[in-house]
Design a protein around this motif. Structure first.
Motif: not given
Ligand SMILES: Cc1cc2nc3c(=O)[nH]c(=O)nc-3n(C[C@H](O)[C@H](O)[C@H](O)COP(=O)(O)O)c2cc1C
Length: 391
Positions: A286, A344-345, A348, A380-381, A383-384, A390
């Protein structure tokens, strides 16, 4: 399992740590999508490439990664086990020649972490181990870690490995039969209130007893498989099954076949009156833009350690694993399982779709663990979290 001395019958399977609301496993399962880090305990990690990177198998590196994963909020770390000859799988990198044992490593990691689950792969049929050994060692590590330790039971798919122990390779489905008896015996020892005597088909116990009792009934039980016999074993004994994509590394092909694959796995759990969770292993490349992620991937591939890739492919060709049968030679340069290469999008969104396809968790691998984990945490996190997978 037949009748056991000491008033114990074979029978209800030991309750899972998931049935205790205060167990570390229950805390991990409260996440909509569990996040795991597949620790690079082996030299070269998953990628037979000479592109420079920080990643090493050394304990200091592994300890720092594990602490950081816990800080970021990951639910588990996991170590694979393999027995590799001199020179590893070959090439200039001597791919995977050096590796830390995951059982011993988890024991050391348990003393420097507080919350994260620690899963170790163990070849229970090599040695041979006796169920009494692992019942006792497992209960010990369960207490040291406060119920955070899990045993990933594997039976050994590579013919060269049992040979190292002076053993013959056992046929595929028979290995799971043996693993089933082994797990039955450990579970009996963990739950028994008296000495256990039992004549099994493969192992014997004579007045055997284990205390302390594991903190939440038994350690976390895991297995890694893609075959019907492996699913049947997991259904009866595992809390979590690690699966691979039956369609190879390509994500869209994976998402197309995964719902049926996971449904078959979970049906095996339900057939035993149990809930079985599925975790899959995405390899994440990523970067801020898709073009940069592609360029990173291309650089990894351009630096392929060809002899190591050939050696690793030959190792798999000689094995009888069902889990990686769709992996092509070129897929083994980056390695790992499902490849997620994007911004990242995109990454995710794919992770959310793996959840929708039935996965309860993902266990991540990277090319260069420290910097790539940091990028994942930063980009990324969040976005999750926005997507609700998450907390
Ligand atoms: C995510 C994952 C991790 C695995 N880790 C190991 C390992 O560390 N050591 C090992 O010998 N086998 C490992 N395996 C292989 C399996 O234990 C198993 O031998 C293989 O998938 C073949 O079994 P199957 O035919 O039931 O799929 C792993 C499999 C998966 C899916």
């Amino acid at each position: 399992m037949s009748a056991l001395a000491g008033g114990i019958e074979s029978g209800p399977i030991v309750p899972s740590p998931a049935s205790f609301s205060d167990s570390p496993l229950s805390a991990a399962l409260s996440q909509p999508l569990m996040l795991g880090l597949f620790l690079p305990l082996q030299s070269g990690a998953w990628s037979a490439s000479t592109l420079p990177r920080t990643t090493t198998w050394t304990f200091d590196y592994i300890a720092a990664l594990t602490r950081r994963a816990e800080e970021i909020g990951f639910d588990l770390v996991f170590g694979l086990a393999e027995w590799v000859r001199h020179g590893g799988y070959g090439g200039t990198t001597r791919f995977r020649e050096e590796s830390l044992d995951p059982f011993i490593t988890a024991s050391a990691l348990s003393a420097i972490t507080h919350r994260i689950l620690l899963i170790s792969t163990i070849h229970i049929l090599y040695g041979p181990w006796h169920p009494l050994h692992l019942a006792k060692f497992g209960a010990t590590l369960d207490h040291i870690s406060g119920g955070r330790w899990g045993m990933n039971v594997v039976t050994g798919y590579a013919p060269r490995e049992p040979a190292m122990f002076g053993m013959q390779k056992v046929e595929h489905d028979k290995r799971y039969e043996m693993a089933g008896e082994f797990a039955d015996m450990m579970e009996t020892l963990w739950r028994s209130d008296s000495d256990v005597t039992h004549e099994g088909q493969f192992w014997r116990l004579d007045g055997a007893f284990v205390r302390p009792r594991p903190r939440f009934g038994r350690p976390i039980m895991v297995s890694a498989t893609g075959s019907p016999a492996g699913f049947a074993y997991a259904g009866r004994h595992s809390d979590i099954a690690f699966i691979t994509s039956p369609a190879g590394v390509e994500i869209e092909a994976t998402l197309a076949v995964l719902p049926d694959h996971v449904a078959r796995l979970k049906a095996a759990g339900r057939a035993c009156g149990r809930e079985l969770r599925a975790i899959i292993n995405p390899m994440i490349v990523c970067r801020p833009t898709e073009a940069e992620a592609r360029a990173y991937y291309d650089a990894i591939i351009a630096a392929a350690d060809d002899a190591a890739v050939d050696g690793y492919a030959a190792h798999h060709a000689a094995a009888d694993s069902k889990a990686w049968s769709n992996h092509r030679r070129q897929d083994r340069i980056l390695g790992g399982n499902v490849h997620l290469i994007g911004d990242p999008r995109q990454v995710a969104a794919w992770l959310v779709r793996l959840k929708l396809a039935g996965c309860d968790g993902v266990q991540l691998t990277f090319f260069d663990f420290q910097p790539d984990l940091e990028f994942f945490a930063a980009e990324v996190l969040p976005l999750l979290k926005q997507a609700g997978v998450r907390r």
